[in-house]
Design a protein around this motif. Structure first.
Motif, PDB file in Angstrom:
ATOM      1  N   ARG B  44       0.848  -1.213   0.000  1.00 20.71           N
ATOM      2  CA  ARG B  44       0.000   0.000   0.000  1.00 20.71           C
ATOM      3  C   ARG B  44       0.876   1.254   0.000  1.00 20.71           C
ATOM      4  O   ARG B  44       0.517   2.277  -0.590  1.00 20.71           O
ATOM      5  CB  ARG B  44      -0.961   0.004   1.200  1.00 20.71           C
ATOM      6  CG  ARG B  44      -0.268   0.122   2.539  1.00 20.71           C
ATOM      7  CD  ARG B  44      -1.238   0.131   3.711  1.00 20.71           C
ATOM      8  NE  ARG B  44      -0.525   0.027   4.960  1.00 20.71           N
ATOM      9  CZ  ARG B  44      -0.136   1.065   5.699  1.00 20.71           C
ATOM     10  NH1 ARG B  44      -0.437   2.298   5.323  1.00 20.71           N
ATOM     11  NH2 ARG B  44       0.535   0.895   6.813  1.00 20.71           N
ATOM     12  N   ILE B  45       2.041   1.170   0.661  1.00 23.36           N
ATOM     13  CA  ILE B  45       2.921   2.336   0.736  1.00 23.36           C
ATOM     14  C   ILE B  45       3.662   2.522  -0.589  1.00 23.36           C
ATOM     15  O   ILE B  45       3.788   3.633  -1.109  1.00 23.36           O
ATOM     16  CB  ILE B  45       3.917   2.170   1.909  1.00 23.36           C
ATOM     17  CG1 ILE B  45       3.144   2.045   3.229  1.00 23.36           C
ATOM     18  CG2 ILE B  45       4.912   3.318   1.948  1.00 23.36           C
ATOM     19  CD1 ILE B  45       3.997   1.650   4.421  1.00 23.36           C
ATOM     20  N   TYR B  51       1.729   6.195  -7.176  1.00 22.43           N
ATOM     21  CA  TYR B  51       0.684   7.177  -7.454  1.00 22.43           C
ATOM     22  C   TYR B  51       1.280   8.592  -7.445  1.00 22.43           C
ATOM     23  O   TYR B  51       0.999   9.412  -8.312  1.00 22.43           O
ATOM     24  CB  TYR B  51      -0.420   7.053  -6.393  1.00 22.43           C
ATOM     25  CG  TYR B  51      -1.546   8.049  -6.546  1.00 22.43           C
ATOM     26  CD1 TYR B  51      -2.684   7.729  -7.281  1.00 22.43           C
ATOM     27  CD2 TYR B  51      -1.473   9.310  -5.950  1.00 22.43           C
ATOM     28  CE1 TYR B  51      -3.708   8.634  -7.421  1.00 22.43           C
ATOM     29  CE2 TYR B  51      -2.493  10.228  -6.095  1.00 22.43           C
ATOM     30  CZ  TYR B  51      -3.612   9.891  -6.831  1.00 22.43           C
ATOM     31  OH  TYR B  51      -4.625  10.794  -6.978  1.00 22.43           O
ATOM     32  N   ALA B  52       2.140   8.829  -6.456  1.00 19.28           N
ATOM     33  CA  ALA B  52       2.748  10.161  -6.343  1.00 19.28           C
ATOM     34  C   ALA B  52       3.585  10.486  -7.578  1.00 19.28           C
ATOM     35  O   ALA B  52       3.549  11.613  -8.091  1.00 19.28           O
ATOM     36  CB  ALA B  52       3.610  10.234  -5.081  1.00 19.28           C
ATOM     37  N   LEU B  53       4.312   9.489  -8.077  1.00 20.93           N
ATOM     38  CA  LEU B  53       5.102   9.707  -9.295  1.00 20.93           C
ATOM     39  C   LEU B  53       4.185   9.945 -10.495  1.00 20.93           C
ATOM     40  O   LEU B  53       4.393  10.872 -11.279  1.00 20.93           O
ATOM     41  CB  LEU B  53       5.989   8.490  -9.570  1.00 20.93           C
ATOM     42  CG  LEU B  53       7.276   8.380  -8.772  1.00 20.93           C
ATOM     43  CD1 LEU B  53       7.963   7.059  -9.081  1.00 20.93           C
ATOM     44  CD2 LEU B  53       8.205   9.545  -9.089  1.00 20.93           C
ATOM     45  N   GLU B  54       3.162   9.111 -10.611  1.00 21.72           N
ATOM     46  CA  GLU B  54       2.241   9.228 -11.750  1.00 21.72           C
ATOM     47  C   GLU B  54       1.578  10.598 -11.793  1.00 21.72           C
ATOM     48  O   GLU B  54       1.303  11.126 -12.862  1.00 21.72           O
ATOM     49  CB  GLU B  54       1.161   8.150 -11.666  1.00 21.72           C
ATOM     50  CG  GLU B  54       1.622   6.801 -12.167  1.00 21.72           C
ATOM     51  CD  GLU B  54       0.551   5.731 -12.003  1.00 21.72           C
ATOM     52  OE1 GLU B  54       0.685   4.691 -12.639  1.00 21.72           O
ATOM     53  OE2 GLU B  54      -0.406   5.941 -11.223  1.00 21.72           O
ATOM     54  N   VAL B 272       5.112  11.536   0.458  1.00 22.47           N
ATOM     55  CA  VAL B 272       3.748  11.092   0.140  1.00 22.47           C
ATOM     56  C   VAL B 272       3.568   9.633   0.584  1.00 22.47           C
ATOM     57  O   VAL B 272       2.554   9.262   1.179  1.00 22.47           O
ATOM     58  CB  VAL B 272       3.445  11.235  -1.369  1.00 22.47           C
ATOM     59  CG1 VAL B 272       2.095  10.616  -1.706  1.00 22.47           C
ATOM     60  CG2 VAL B 272       3.485  12.693  -1.793  1.00 22.47           C
ATOM     61  N   ALA B 273       4.578   8.819   0.321  1.00 20.16           N
ATOM     62  CA  ALA B 273       4.502   7.414   0.743  1.00 20.16           C
ATOM     63  C   ALA B 273       4.441   7.325   2.268  1.00 20.16           C
ATOM     64  O   ALA B 273       3.717   6.494   2.822  1.00 20.16           O
ATOM     65  CB  ALA B 273       5.706   6.639   0.211  1.00 20.16           C
ATOM     66  N   ALA B 274       5.185   8.191   2.930  1.00 20.04           N
ATOM     67  CA  ALA B 274       5.188   8.177   4.398  1.00 20.04           C
ATOM     68  C   ALA B 274       3.822   8.575   4.953  1.00 20.04           C
ATOM     69  O   ALA B 274       3.398   8.072   5.998  1.00 20.04           O
ATOM     70  CB  ALA B 274       6.273   9.106   4.930  1.00 20.04           C
TER      71      ALA B 274
END
Lengths: 163, 384
Positions: B44-45, B51-54, B272-274
């Protein structure tokens, strides 16, 4: 105690000794609990998770799997239970669930060939009383089953010694 | 050529490096020398990172880091440890605890200030103090005391130049968790001598024998304590490089000042992942912790059965067995074990003089490998 079952569910080959160490319980207690569950049927049996796609075998021994969605007419007093129980008795049927959505039951059926599964559906399943319609989805490839992903495990990218 | 920076040039390279070089050359090495989780970051992380890169989160963030992430961290500290920090003025996102430690030391130290460091300790503590212009003053802890810090030993090392005490708990390399009384002893000393406390709590979620005590939450500690934490260990996010500092506003403000000129911000995608790591369901973390605990129990019991004395590690993912019974020093033991049985461990002496007589074994390795390593260690110990 629940922890013991969860550990066995992940790896049925863990020794009672190891489970005892992992949980901090005495070995005798672990062994007794497992014996009790085996006797009561809480633990049905132990089996291996096989990725058949990787087994190089005679192609005639392959099996095919299909998901069959079944629509039923419910009956007073029993709902869908009696028909579901009838379907579940066939050895070709690996699982049966009552589901929400456009159909009532979702079954998993395995057979030697597509023909065998089709015959089972058309001759056995569809002809059961109160079965109104079926929709058959043949499995083309298994990516994940029961929590086990059937792809290459992710490589360990770690350096051998790090601070 | 004129000489390079003399402080840095005088700093010896990490003793771990040599073992890395030998182990990297060998086949079928079972490495117990790895200081990071063997889990890959929970999906999920990673998915949040993708997603953040996209979606083009490829820019700078504010210097202090994403406000949402700071809010989540402060809320978590409050809920978990009753430690209260203002996300607006007392929290900063860093590129891992490594940067956090560097910032804390640079902000606190003037040239020549002394920092007391109980050892054995993480390999970066002393060099980072030196790089920040300070003087590291190592004080011993004893295996017999479970590596608990003795306030009297620390007190004896205090001089007029002492500025701070730097402590990591749960600890790399010992796996030791400082008892509350030991931490309270440090807070008392800090109050008496007007010292700062730097608390490296990167392993806070990985405790197995009792709840973690956040140093910043102890009475009297908050105004003089810099708490360092991060995502690397609990969320298996070492390569993302995200950590944080929580500290009184005056300290945090200066830390942001250094950070804005040297780092600008922690990587946006990692932040964002964090955010996902902290805001999503925590079952994956709980399951990883439970798994470490099971391996810890199996591994420590197995080590003891090989004939090595092993204190019970209460946290992190390291066992720190004594190898004194073998008559070898820790460096010789590690080197001979690697050559004879292809098992990599790290000599305890790398982490300070009090680590001599021990080796660090990471149990962040799959259980079958741990069991095989135990077989090999036992064969090696019996062959001596």
């Amino acid at each position: 105690m629940r922890q013991i079952l969860e550990l066995l569910e992940r790896d049925a080959q863990l020794s009672h000794d190891t489970i005892a160490t992992m949980t901090g319980l005495p070995v005798a207690e672990v062994s007794e609990a497992i014996a009790t569950w085996e006797a009561s049927g809480a633990i049905r049996r132990y089996k291996a998770v096989v990725d058949w796609d990787t087994v190089d075998e005679d192609p005639t021994s392959e099996t095919v799997t299909a998901f069959i969605d079944v629509s039923l007419a419910p009956a007073r007093g029993v709902g869908f239970d009696d028909v579901a129980a009838r379907i579940a008795r066939f050895p070709e049927v690996r699982s049966v669930y009552l589901v929400s959505g456009s159909h009532d039951l979702r079954c998993t059926v395995t057979g030697r060939t597509i023909r065998a599964v089709s015959d089972f559906v058309s001759q056995k399943l569809s002809t059961i009383d109160r079965v109104q319609s079926t929709a058959t989805h043949f499995v083309l490839k298994t990516y994940k089953r029961d929590g086990d992903a059937f792809s290459q495990p992710e490589p360990d990218h770690r350096l051998p010694v790090t601070p | 050529m004129k000489p390079l920076n003399e402080v840095i040039a005088a700093c010896p390279p990490s003793g771990i490096r040599r073992f890395f070089d030998i182990a990297a050359e060998m086949d079928d090495v079972i490495s117990l020398g790895v200081g990071e989780p063997d889990f890959v970051t929970p999906w999920r992380i990673r998915e949040a990172g993708i997603y953040a890169l996209e979606h083009g989160y490829t820019t700078y963030t504010s210097n202090a880091g994403l406000p949402k992430l700071r809010e989540l961290i402060c809320a978590d500290l409050a809920a978990r440890y009753d430690a209260h920090y203002d996300p607006g003025t007392e929290c900063l996102i860093t590129t891992g605890v490594s940067e956090g430690l560097d910032l804390a030391l640079r902000v606190l130290l003037n040239p020549g200030d002394e920092v007391i460091i109980p050892e054995p300790c993480y390999v970066a503590y002393e060099p980072c103090v030196a790089f920040a212009g300070g003087t590291p003053v190592a004080v011993p802890t004893r295996w017999e005391d479970g590596f608990a810090v003795d306030a009297d030993v620390v007190a004896a090392a205090i001089t007029p130049r002492t500025k701070a005490i730097l402590i990591g708990s749960p600890a790399n390399p010992t796996g030791a968790v400082q008892p509350r009384s030991a931490l309270e002893g440090l807070v008392r000393l800090a109050e008496q001598h007007d010292l700062y406390l730097i608390s490296d709590e990167i392993y806070d979620r990985l405790t197995y024998t009792g709840a973690h005590q956040c140093l910043g939450a102890l009475p009297g500690a908050r105004e003089r304590t810099v708490v360092l934490g991060g995502f690397s260990k609990a969320y298996a996010m070492t390569g993302w490089r995200v950590g944080w500092i929580c500290a009184p506003a005056a300290v945090a403000e200066l830390a942001v000042r250094v950070h804005q000129y040297t780092m600008l911000c922690a990587p946006h995608v990692s932040q964002v992942a964090a955010v996902e790591a902290m805001s999503g369901p925590g079952d994956d973390v709980d399951e990883m912790v439970a798994d470490y605990d099971r391996r810890r129990r199996v591994f420590v019991k197995g080590l003891r059965e090989t004939g090595l004395d092993c204190p019970e590690p209460g946290g992190a993912f390291y066992a720190f067995p004594s190898i004194r019974s073998t008559g070898l020093d820790s460096e010789t033991f590690a080197e001979r074990l690697l050559h004879a049985e292809h098992v990599a461990v790290v000599p305890g002496s790398v982490f300070g003089p009090s680590g001599e007589g021990h080796v660090r074994c990471s149990y962040a390795t799959a259980l079958p490998l741990l069991e095989e390593a135990l077989v090999r260690i036992e064969r090696f110990v019996r062959s001596l």
